[in-house]
Design an enzyme around this catalytic site. Structure first.
Site, mmCIF file in Angstrom:
data_model
loop_
_atom_site.group_PDB
_atom_site.id
_atom_site.type_symbol
_atom_site.label_atom_id
_atom_site.label_comp_id
_atom_site.label_asym_id
_atom_site.label_seq_id
_atom_site.Cartn_x
_atom_site.Cartn_y
_atom_site.Cartn_z
ATOM 1 N N TRP A 224 1.213 -0.918 -0.149
ATOM 2 C CA TRP A 224 -0.108 0.106 -0.264
ATOM 3 C C TRP A 224 0.816 1.183 -0.272
ATOM 4 C CZ3 TRP A 224 -0.358 4.764 3.802
ATOM 5 C CH2 TRP A 224 -1.852 5.274 2.775
ATOM 6 N N HIS A 225 2.171 1.280 0.470
ATOM 7 C CA HIS A 225 2.487 2.286 0.565
ATOM 8 C C HIS A 225 4.226 2.539 -0.377
ATOM 9 C CE1 HIS A 225 1.488 1.405 4.645
ATOM 10 N NE2 HIS A 225 2.572 2.512 4.888
ATOM 11 N N GLY A 226 3.997 1.528 -1.407
ATOM 12 C CA GLY A 226 4.148 2.089 -2.869
ATOM 13 C C GLY A 226 5.004 0.082 -3.582
#
Length: 256
Positions: free
Chosen positions: A97-99
């Site tokens: 989700w963060h990258g």
């Protein structure tokens, strides 16, 4: 090694202030418009284990993952292997989700590794209350538990902040090498960070600790009987904000 360790400590404070701060801004604006949003951070760095940390860090995202991914997968039901699989999936998804970078995936997997021993021994729901509630200072055991948990989160933050997984391992090797015990002069620390900011951070930690049973960090100011002292504190806070406003920078979490 010690300089690198100091840098990751400062990053852990930066990302907390960054994310918790703009979450509070969003909550405040929503309240003005007549909406009540859930608390997103609940003094996470005072957690006594990783499970408690994740109940207090980015609560909205963790709740969404639990409701829409973890529980549909079966949650805590089923065999031990299924339970472990679900835990790894939820933390891996959190990393993605963060990258789209392996560092974020590694960050999620490391948190899963920290979490699973508590989960398997059924100690993940032990610390559900506020640490040392009603006490001025934490007990020795609580202090050690907070320190241990914070150090584990620092290790995970190294992977989160690094450009590559290999770089993260290199940093960890440097931190745990003999160079960690190299003496650092106050003058050298001052060249890295303004000592006034260190004082402000210490005050910030004390204020957070005092208000850890409240909804937010300075809530107890509202209960002060002397309104002149109350407004003096508000003006001091405003002065510090204006003094250290610096150049405009985007929030770290805006990239996620």
């Amino acid at each position: 090694g010690s300089i690198l360790f100091l840098s990751i400590i400062l990053f852990s404070i930066q990302i907390y202030c960054d994310f918790s701060g703009y979450s509070d801004i969003a909550i405040g604006i929503a309240r003005i418009l007549g909406f009540s949003l859930m608390k997103n951070f609940n003094f996470p760095y005072f957690s006594r284990d990783i499970a408690e940390f994740w109940r207090r860090w980015h609560i909205s995202l963790s709740s969404w993952f639990k409701d829409y991914i973890y529980i549909p997968l079966g949650g805590s039901r089923g065999s031990t292997s299924i339970k472990i699989r679900n835990v790894f999936i939820i933390f891996t998804v959190s990393g993605f989700w963060h990258g789209a970078n392996w560092t974020f995936v590694a960050w999620g997997l490391i948190n899963a590794i920290f979490f699973i021993p508590l989960f398997l021994t059924k100690h993940n729901r032990v610390n559900t209350d506020t640490v040392s509630a009603g006490k001025l200072l934490p007990s020795f055991n609580d202090f050690l538990s907070i320190l241990k948990t914070y150090l584990l989160t620092l290790i995970a933050w190294i992977f989160f902040r690094s450009d590559t997984v290999l770089d993260a391992f290199k940093y960890i090797i440097i931190i745990f090498s003999k160079s960690f015990f190299t003496s650092i002069s106050i003058r050298f620390i001052h060249s890295l960070i303004d000592l006034r900011i260190i004082i402000i951070l210490i005050v910030f930690i004390i204020v957070e600790w005092i208000n850890r049973e409240c909804n937010y960090g300075i809530e107890k100011i509202n209960y002060l009987k002397n309104r002149y002292f109350k407004w003096l504190i508000y003006f001091v806070l405003l002065f510090i904000i204006l003094l250290y406003n610096g150049t405009q920078k985007s929030f770290i979490y805006f990239q996620f």
